[in-house]
Design an enzyme around this catalytic site. Structure first.
Site, PDB file in Angstrom:
ATOM      1  N   GLY A  12       0.814  -1.203   0.000  1.00 49.79           N
ATOM      2  CA  GLY A  12       0.000   0.000   0.000  1.00 49.79           C
ATOM      3  C   GLY A  12       0.850   1.256   0.000  1.00 49.79           C
ATOM      4  O   GLY A  12       2.080   1.203   0.055  1.00 49.79           O
ATOM      5  N   ASP A  13       0.186   2.410  -0.107  1.00 52.91           N
ATOM      6  CA  ASP A  13       0.856   3.723  -0.086  1.00 52.91           C
ATOM      7  C   ASP A  13       1.822   3.898  -1.255  1.00 52.91           C
ATOM      8  O   ASP A  13       2.807   4.628  -1.156  1.00 52.91           O
ATOM      9  CB  ASP A  13       1.618   3.938   1.237  1.00 52.91           C
ATOM     10  CG  ASP A  13       0.752   3.708   2.455  1.00 52.91           C
ATOM     11  OD1 ASP A  13      -0.343   4.293   2.511  1.00 52.91           O
ATOM     12  OD2 ASP A  13       1.164   2.931   3.339  1.00 52.91           O
ATOM     13  N   GLY A  17      -3.453   6.762  -5.793  1.00 49.43           N
ATOM     14  CA  GLY A  17      -4.349   7.898  -5.997  1.00 49.43           C
ATOM     15  C   GLY A  17      -3.863   8.794  -7.109  1.00 49.43           C
ATOM     16  O   GLY A  17      -4.633   9.189  -7.989  1.00 49.43           O
ATOM     17  N   HIS A  41      -5.740   8.223  -0.227  1.00 50.33           N
ATOM     18  CA  HIS A  41      -5.114   8.613  -1.485  1.00 50.33           C
ATOM     19  C   HIS A  41      -4.914  10.125  -1.497  1.00 50.33           C
ATOM     20  O   HIS A  41      -5.850  10.867  -1.203  1.00 50.33           O
ATOM     21  CB  HIS A  41      -5.992   8.225  -2.683  1.00 50.33           C
ATOM     22  CG  HIS A  41      -6.090   6.757  -2.902  1.00 50.33           C
ATOM     23  ND1 HIS A  41      -6.994   6.189  -3.784  1.00 50.33           N
ATOM     24  CD2 HIS A  41      -5.406   5.722  -2.375  1.00 50.33           C
ATOM     25  CE1 HIS A  41      -6.851   4.872  -3.761  1.00 50.33           C
ATOM     26  NE2 HIS A  41      -5.894   4.577  -2.917  1.00 50.33           N
ATOM     27  N   ARG A 144     -22.964 -13.562   7.185  1.00 46.69           N
ATOM     28  CA  ARG A 144     -24.318 -13.324   6.658  1.00 46.69           C
ATOM     29  C   ARG A 144     -25.221 -12.615   7.669  1.00 46.69           C
ATOM     30  O   ARG A 144     -26.429 -12.836   7.712  1.00 46.69           O
ATOM     31  CB  ARG A 144     -24.956 -14.634   6.181  1.00 46.69           C
ATOM     32  CG  ARG A 144     -24.236 -15.234   4.973  1.00 46.69           C
ATOM     33  CD  ARG A 144     -24.558 -16.679   4.757  1.00 46.69           C
ATOM     34  NE  ARG A 144     -24.005 -17.497   5.828  1.00 46.69           N
ATOM     35  CZ  ARG A 144     -24.225 -18.805   5.950  1.00 46.69           C
ATOM     36  NH1 ARG A 144     -24.994 -19.425   5.088  1.00 46.69           N
ATOM     37  NH2 ARG A 144     -23.685 -19.481   6.944  1.00 46.69           N
ATOM     38  N   GLN A 225      -5.118  -0.175  -0.743  1.00 45.69           N
ATOM     39  CA  GLN A 225      -4.079  -0.986  -0.092  1.00 45.69           C
ATOM     40  C   GLN A 225      -3.108  -1.571  -1.139  1.00 45.69           C
ATOM     41  O   GLN A 225      -2.801  -0.899  -2.103  1.00 45.69           O
ATOM     42  CB  GLN A 225      -4.698  -2.073   0.791  1.00 45.69           C
ATOM     43  CG  GLN A 225      -5.363  -1.531   2.064  1.00 45.69           C
ATOM     44  CD  GLN A 225      -6.817  -1.145   1.862  1.00 45.69           C
ATOM     45  OE1 GLN A 225      -7.582  -1.815   1.188  1.00 45.69           O
ATOM     46  NE2 GLN A 225      -7.226  -0.059   2.477  1.00 45.69           N
ATOM     47  N   THR A 302      -3.840   7.511   8.897  1.00 40.76           N
ATOM     48  CA  THR A 302      -3.478   7.361  10.311  1.00 40.76           C
ATOM     49  C   THR A 302      -2.428   8.351  10.789  1.00 40.76           C
ATOM     50  O   THR A 302      -2.315   8.590  11.989  1.00 40.76           O
ATOM     51  CB  THR A 302      -2.934   5.943  10.564  1.00 40.76           C
ATOM     52  OG1 THR A 302      -1.724   5.764   9.789  1.00 40.76           O
ATOM     53  CG2 THR A 302      -3.944   4.883  10.158  1.00 40.76           C
ATOM     54  N   ILE A 333      10.551   7.847  -7.715  1.00 42.11           N
ATOM     55  CA  ILE A 333      11.953   7.600  -8.067  1.00 42.11           C
ATOM     56  C   ILE A 333      12.789   8.849  -7.785  1.00 42.11           C
ATOM     57  O   ILE A 333      14.000   8.777  -7.567  1.00 42.11           O
ATOM     58  CB  ILE A 333      12.083   7.135  -9.536  1.00 42.11           C
ATOM     59  CG1 ILE A 333      13.479   6.559  -9.780  1.00 42.11           C
ATOM     60  CG2 ILE A 333      11.715   8.243 -10.514  1.00 42.11           C
ATOM     61  CD1 ILE A 333      13.607   5.780 -11.058  1.00 42.11           C
TER      62      ILE A 333
END
Length: 428
Positions: A12-13, A17, A41, A144, A225, A302, A333
Site C-alpha cells: 500500500g501507499d 491515488g 489517497h 451473513r 491498499q 493514520t 523515483i
C-alpha cells in the site's frame, strides 16, 4: 483497452491515488472495488491537494462517472464527511457523478467499537488496524449478518436487521469485553438520516458498469491498499480484510474476468509498510530515516510513520504473477536522488536455500535474508524530467532492472506528486 485495473504492488501507499488521477483523464468511469475509508489517497492538482478515502479519484474530473462497488464496506458518516470536504474545495458531487452499489455492506457503530476493543485485547499481538470497523464489517458480511445499503434504505428491513444484530453485538461488547452497550434508538435515527441522503446515489452498479464496458467506454478499476495486504496472498494476519489483487475486481464490482484487458501495478522505487509484520528489506538506520523524511512517508489516514526499505523485486515479481500485471507504474523515483548507492533485493535466502517468491508462512518470511544487487545512484534532481530521456542513465538502469527481473514492462514513471510530473513510457 476498455477496462483496466490500477492496484498496489507492495504494502500500500504506492501512489495509487495519483496514478488513478493521471490515468482517469482518458477514462469514462472510475470504480472502487474493495476496502473502505481505511484507504488514503493523496492527489495534487495544480496548487490544490486532495485527500481521498472512499470516493474514487476520478471525482476530480468533471466528466467522469465514479462508482463505489459492492466489494467496498461503506461508512455513511465518513462518506458524507468526505463529500462535504470535497465540496468545500469546489468539487461538485451529485448522483450523476457518483453512484454506490446497493449490495455494498454498511459499517455500523458497533463495528468500530468492536474493532477497537478486539485490537486492545490483542495486546502486543495487535495487527495494526485503523480502528474504522473495516474488519468487523467484512466479518459480518461473511457471517451473513451484515446490513447492506439496499437494506439500509428500506426502513422496515433496516429496523428488523438492526434490532437482531445489535442485540447480539451488545452481548459481545458487554459480556465478553466489559464495554458499554450501544443505544438502539440513537443508531436507528442516525442511520435513517444517512439512508435518505444515500438513496439518490444507490444503484445496481454491476448493470451500469457492464453496460459501459459493452458500449466501449473506458472503465478504470481503482484498488486500495496493496498486494501484500491481500487477505489471501498478503503477509497474513498483518493484512486488510478484502481482496486487493486483480481477482478482487470481479467480485467487488460485478464484472467477469474476460472484461479486464490490462492491469497496472503501482510500485514505489523503494519499499514501505505501515504497522507490524515481516519486512525483509527494511532499513533500520540513517538511510531509512533519510528516505522517510525526503519521501514524506507518513500515512494519509493514520498519520503513522511508514517503515522504509530497499526495493524488493521479489515482492514485485509476486504481484505481477498473482494479478497478471501487464505493466508497472513506478513512483517516487525522485526520492532516491542523492544516494550514492542503491540496493535492490533479487531473492531471499531461507534455511540455506535461495527463493524468488514470498513464502506463505510468517515465520519463514521473518527468517528470509535479502539478497541484494547494488546500483550506482544519481545526484541530479529529476523532479523536472518530463520524458524518459530526461532521466539520468543510472535511473534508467534501475528501471530496466525492474523490467528484466519481473518480466513486466514499466509503462509509467512518476517524479513528483503533481499530474505533470508523470511520464508515459509506453502504452499500458
Amino acid at each position: 483497452m476498455s477496462a483496466f485495473i490500477v492496484l498496489g504492488a507492495q504494502w500500500g501507499d504506492e501512489g495509487k491515488g495519483k496514478m488513478t488521477d493521471y490515468l482517469a483523464e482518458n477514462a469514462d468511469v472510475v470504480v472502487r472495488f474493495q476496502g473502505g475509508n481505511n484507504a488514503g489517497h493523496t492527489v495534487v492538482v495544480g496548487e490544490k491537494e486532495y485527500k481521498l478515502h472512499l470516493i474514487p479519484s476520478g471525482i476530480l474530473y468533471n466528466d467522469k462517472l465514479n462508482v463505489i462497488g459492492n466489494g467496498v464496506v461503506l461508512d455513511p458518516k465518513a462518506l458524507f464527511e468526505e463529500i462535504n470536504y470535497l465540496e468545500s474545495l469546489g468539487v461538485e458531487i451529485t448522483p450523476d457523478r457518483l453512484i454506490i452499489s446497493d449490495r455494498a455492506h454498511v459499517i455500523m457503530p458497533y463495528h468500530r467499537v468492536l474493532d477497537g476493543i478486539k485490537e486492545r485485547a490483542r495486546g502486543n499481538k495487535d495487527i495494526g488496524t485503523t480502528g474504522k470497523g473495516i474488519g468487523p464489517s467484512y466479518t459480518d458480511k461473511m457471517e451473513r449478518s451484515g446490513i447492506r445499503v439496499c437494506d439500509l434504505i428500506h426502513k422496515e428491513v433496516f429496523e428488523e436487521n438492526l434490532k437482531e444484530t445489535l442485540e447480539v453485538k451488545n452481548k459481545i461488547i458487554t459480556e465478553v469485553f466489559g464495554g458499554e452497550a450501544l443505544d438502539y434508538n440513537e443508531i436507528y435515527n442516525e442511520y435513517l438520516g444517512y439512508a435518505e441522503k444515500l438513496r439518490p446515489f444507490v444503484k445496481d452498479i454491476s448493470v451500469i458498469v457492464n453496460k459501459k464496458i459493452k458500449d466501449g467506454k473506458e472503465v478504470l478499476f481503482e484498488g486500495a491498499q496493496g498486494t501484500l495486504l491481500d487477505i489471501d496472498y498478503g503477509t497474513y494476519p498483518y493484512v486488510t480484510s478484502s481482496s486487493t489483487i486483480a481477482g478482487g475486481v470481479c467480485i467487488g464490482a460485478g464484472v467477469g474476468p474476460t472484461a479486464i484487458t490490462n492491469a497496472v501495478g503501482i510500485a514505489k522505487a523503494y519499499t514501505t509498510r505501515v504497522g507490524k509484520g515481516p519486512f525483509p528489506t527494511e532499513l533500520l538506520d540513517s538511510t531509512g530515516d533519510w528516505v522517510r523524511e525526503k519521501g514524506h512517508e507518513f500515512g494519509v489516514t493514520t498519520g503513522r510513520a511508514r517503515r522504509c526499505g530497499w526495493l524488493d523485486l521479489v515482492i514485485l515479481k509476486t504481484s505481477a504473477r498473482i494479478s497478471g500485471l501487464t505493466s508497472f507504474a513506478v513512483t517516487k523515483i525522485d526520492t532516491l536522488a542523492g544516494l550514492d548507492t542503491l540496493k535492490v533485493c533479487t531473492g531471499y535466502r531461507l534455511n540455506g536455500e535461495i527463493i524468488d517468491y514470498v513464502p506463505a508462512s510468517l515465520e519463514d518470511l521473518a527468517k528470509c535474508e535479502p539478497i541484494y544487487e547494488e546500483f550506482e545512484g544519481w545526484d541530479d534532481s529529476i523532479a523536472n524530467a518530463r520524458c524518459y530521456e530526461d532521466l539520468p542513465e543510472n535511473a534508467i538502469k534501475y528501471l530496466k532492472k525492474i523490467e528484466d527481473f519481473t518480466e513486466t514492462k514499466v509503462s509509467i514513471v512518476s517524479v513528483g506528486p503533481k499530474r505533470d510530473q508523470t511520464m508515459m513510457i509506453s502504452e499500458i
